[in-house]
Design an enzyme around this catalytic site. Sequence first.
Site, PDB file in Angstrom:
ATOM      1  N   HIS A  24       0.856  -1.184   0.000  1.00 14.47           N
ATOM      2  CA  HIS A  24       0.000   0.000   0.000  1.00 14.47           C
ATOM      3  C   HIS A  24       0.892   1.233   0.000  1.00 14.47           C
ATOM      4  CE1 HIS A  24       1.008  -0.690   4.187  1.00 14.47           C
ATOM      5  NE2 HIS A  24       0.468   0.458   4.561  1.00 14.47           N
ATOM      6  N   ASP A  53       5.822   4.493   5.220  1.00 16.18           N
ATOM      7  CA  ASP A  53       6.796   3.510   5.711  1.00 16.18           C
ATOM      8  C   ASP A  53       6.930   2.300   4.797  1.00 16.18           C
ATOM      9  OD1 ASP A  53       4.179   2.792   6.462  1.00 16.18           O
ATOM     10  OD2 ASP A  53       4.841   1.665   8.212  1.00 16.18           O
ATOM     11  N   HIS A  54       6.166   2.285   3.695  1.00  9.55           N
ATOM     12  CA  HIS A  54       6.240   1.165   2.751  1.00  9.55           C
ATOM     13  C   HIS A  54       6.705   1.581   1.357  1.00  9.55           C
ATOM     14  CE1 HIS A  54       4.135  -1.885   5.308  1.00  9.55           C
ATOM     15  NE2 HIS A  54       3.777  -0.772   5.917  1.00  9.55           N
ATOM     16  N   HIS A  80      -6.991  -3.138   5.396  1.00  4.85           N
ATOM     17  CA  HIS A  80      -6.331  -2.039   6.104  1.00  4.85           C
ATOM     18  C   HIS A  80      -7.219  -0.802   5.982  1.00  4.85           C
ATOM     19  CE1 HIS A  80      -3.132  -0.101   8.118  1.00  4.85           C
ATOM     20  NE2 HIS A  80      -2.537   0.459   7.082  1.00  4.85           N
ATOM     21  N   ASP A 116      -0.007  -4.956   7.573  1.00  3.06           N
ATOM     22  CA  ASP A 116      -0.971  -3.843   7.644  1.00  3.06           C
ATOM     23  C   ASP A 116      -2.385  -4.295   7.283  1.00  3.06           C
ATOM     24  OD1 ASP A 116       0.678  -0.839   7.585  1.00  3.06           O
ATOM     25  OD2 ASP A 116       1.777  -2.700   7.281  1.00  3.06           O
ATOM     26  N   HIS A 174       6.782  -6.138  11.066  1.00  2.67           N
ATOM     27  CA  HIS A 174       6.020  -4.888  11.195  1.00  2.67           C
ATOM     28  C   HIS A 174       5.646  -4.596  12.650  1.00  2.67           C
ATOM     29  CE1 HIS A 174       3.025  -1.734  10.285  1.00  2.67           C
ATOM     30  NE2 HIS A 174       3.719  -1.597   9.156  1.00  2.67           N
TER      31      HIS A 174
END
Length: 305
Positions: free
Chosen positions: A61, A65-66, A138, A206, A265
């Site tokens: 997504h 942070d990704h 999510h 997530d 995570h």
Amino acid sequence: MLDVCLLGCAGMMPLPYRWLTSCMMRIGGSTILIDCGEGTQVAIKEKGWSFKPIDVICFTHFHGDHISGLPGLLLTMGNCDRTEPVTLIGPRGLEYVVRALCIIAQDLPFELRFVELAGKGETLDFGQYQIDAFKVKHNVTCYGYSLRVPRAGKFDVERAEAQGIPRMYWGKLQNGEKVKAEGQVWKPDMVLGPERRGIKVTYSTDTRPTKSIVDHAKGSDLFICEGMYGDEEKDSKAREYKHMTMKEAAELAAEAQVGQLWLTHYSPSLNHPEQYLDELRGIFPHTHTGKNGKTIELDFPEEND
């Protein structure tokens, strides 16, 4: 053979001892990356793996942070003389997001090819491996991924000899290639037995627990799954922000009957994830806590002749 490295296992923000969640896999000269947060390049350098062979980058997504480490990674790949196209896979809107980020990474010496996912997901074929993308739950559109390495059936020498197929073509047929020669056409299914069990890795972060995760992780050799919180008192927070607890991840692993579970995570407040292992292994015995650079080499299962 498939090499898998969990480059980092932090959620939300990188820590001095924990890089952001990202996973790198290598097979037959090709490298696949899942997620690319801030610091991913450092994690790759620490591991000692190469940037240049990265052919496919999957994004679960578009939270920072990704994906925020992507522009720098692409620049580094260009500086490593990468010229072959790179395929980017992610939710709808991927090209818009990447083009915006790449304002600071222009004039790349290779083409970016975009695969935007829609609906519940799809399967993408890259020849020596396939990637199944599946939708999870999510607070923004988010996908998990399974990477599958298929394995052809055993070559049947007696069938090949009975059909008069010259030995010089056996290798091609065994590799799944059709052969046209000497006025004949020979196909792999003429000499190969049923497809054998291959290698499978599933990655999901997530998200709340969903049936789609169980369905796609089923029978995976390795299941890498979010375990953001360990304390039961954080259950309500996990539900509110659409994340998963370690206990929920272990329950999914047990239901999907995977080979082993790696947790990832982690919340920045979770300093010692290993303290929950005894409880988690009561749910799923093959549970392991992820850490920077955790690596495994997966091979096809041995067979009894």
